[in-house]
Design a protein around this motif. Structure first.
Motif, PDB file in Angstrom:
ATOM      1  N   VAL A   8      27.789 -28.001  13.403  1.00 17.78           N
ATOM      2  CA  VAL A   8      27.833 -28.528  12.032  1.00 17.78           C
ATOM      3  C   VAL A   8      28.493 -27.507  11.099  1.00 17.78           C
ATOM      4  CG1 VAL A   8      26.413 -29.201  10.039  1.00 17.78           C
ATOM      5  CG2 VAL A   8      25.884 -30.094  12.317  1.00 17.78           C
ATOM      6  N   LYS A   9      28.159 -26.244  11.269  1.00 17.38           N
ATOM      7  CA  LYS A   9      28.789 -25.202  10.446  1.00 17.38           C
ATOM      8  C   LYS A   9      30.306 -25.206  10.661  1.00 17.38           C
ATOM      9  CE  LYS A   9      24.877 -22.009  10.252  1.00 17.38           C
ATOM     10  NZ  LYS A   9      24.414 -20.655  10.654  1.00 17.38           N
ATOM     11  N   ARG A  54      33.110 -37.719  13.629  1.00 15.68           N
ATOM     12  CA  ARG A  54      32.594 -36.924  14.756  1.00 15.68           C
ATOM     13  C   ARG A  54      31.333 -37.521  15.367  1.00 15.68           C
ATOM     14  NH1 ARG A  54      33.020 -30.955  15.617  1.00 15.68           N
ATOM     15  NH2 ARG A  54      32.033 -30.687  17.619  1.00 15.68           N
ATOM     16  N   TYR A  55      30.426 -38.013  14.504  1.00 15.15           N
ATOM     17  CA  TYR A  55      29.114 -38.448  14.997  1.00 15.15           C
ATOM     18  C   TYR A  55      28.834 -39.933  14.774  1.00 15.15           C
ATOM     19  CZ  TYR A  55      28.366 -33.413  15.107  1.00 15.15           C
ATOM     20  OH  TYR A  55      28.486 -32.065  15.342  1.00 15.15           O
ATOM     21  N   ALA A  78      19.368 -32.093  11.251  1.00 14.56           N
ATOM     22  CA  ALA A  78      18.265 -33.036  11.486  1.00 14.56           C
ATOM     23  C   ALA A  78      18.763 -34.473  11.459  1.00 14.56           C
ATOM     24  CB  ALA A  78      17.171 -32.825  10.437  1.00 14.56           C
ATOM     25  N   LEU A  79      19.659 -34.789  10.543  1.00 15.64           N
ATOM     26  CA  LEU A  79      20.226 -36.138  10.441  1.00 15.64           C
ATOM     27  C   LEU A  79      20.992 -36.486  11.713  1.00 15.64           C
ATOM     28  CD1 LEU A  79      21.129 -38.695   8.815  1.00 15.64           C
ATOM     29  CD2 LEU A  79      23.104 -37.326   8.103  1.00 15.64           C
ATOM     30  N   HIS A  83      20.199 -39.300  14.873  1.00 18.72           N
ATOM     31  CA  HIS A  83      21.143 -40.361  15.252  1.00 18.72           C
ATOM     32  C   HIS A  83      21.541 -40.291  16.723  1.00 18.72           C
ATOM     33  CE1 HIS A  83      21.570 -41.368  11.029  1.00 18.72           C
ATOM     34  NE2 HIS A  83      22.239 -42.422  11.406  1.00 18.72           N
ATOM     35  N   GLN A  84      21.319 -39.143  17.338  1.00 16.92           N
ATOM     36  CA  GLN A  84      21.733 -38.964  18.716  1.00 16.92           C
ATOM     37  C   GLN A  84      20.670 -39.388  19.718  1.00 16.92           C
ATOM     38  OE1 GLN A  84      23.017 -34.852  18.781  1.00 16.92           O
ATOM     39  NE2 GLN A  84      25.114 -35.431  18.373  1.00 16.92           N
TER      40      GLN A  84
END
Length: 85
Positions: A8-9, A54-55, A78-79, A83-84
């Motif tokens: 994410v970073k 991406r997600y 966390a989000l 979702h995964q």
């Protein structure tokens, strides 16, 4: 393999073209907007598009919930994790 946090970073760095930063420079608990990274609404839109690509995560720009997800790197992690599953 990168941890989801580092992923994410890196996504933030790539999406917002923060070439002079590395994932290690970003505090996962620091606010993304105002203090912390000091991102603005344009950055939020670009980051939202990157997350969607991406997600596959759809975020509403006007939602109070979206603001909570964009609070910090950890909130985004966390989000994505939710979702995964």
């Amino acid at each position: 393999m990168l941890s989801l946090e580092d992923e994410v970073k890196q996504l933030i760095i790539d999406a917002l073209q923060l070439e002079d930063m590395t994932p290690a420079d970003i505090d996962a608990d620091a606010p993304l907007f105002v203090e912390g990274l000091g991102l603005d609404s344009i950055d939020a839109l670009e980051l939202g598009v990157a997350l969607q690509k991406r997600y596959g995560i759809q975020l509403s720009a006007d939602s109070e919930e979206t603001r909570k997800h964009f609070a910090s790197v950890n909130a985004l992690v966390a989000l994505i994790a939710s979702h995964q599953q």
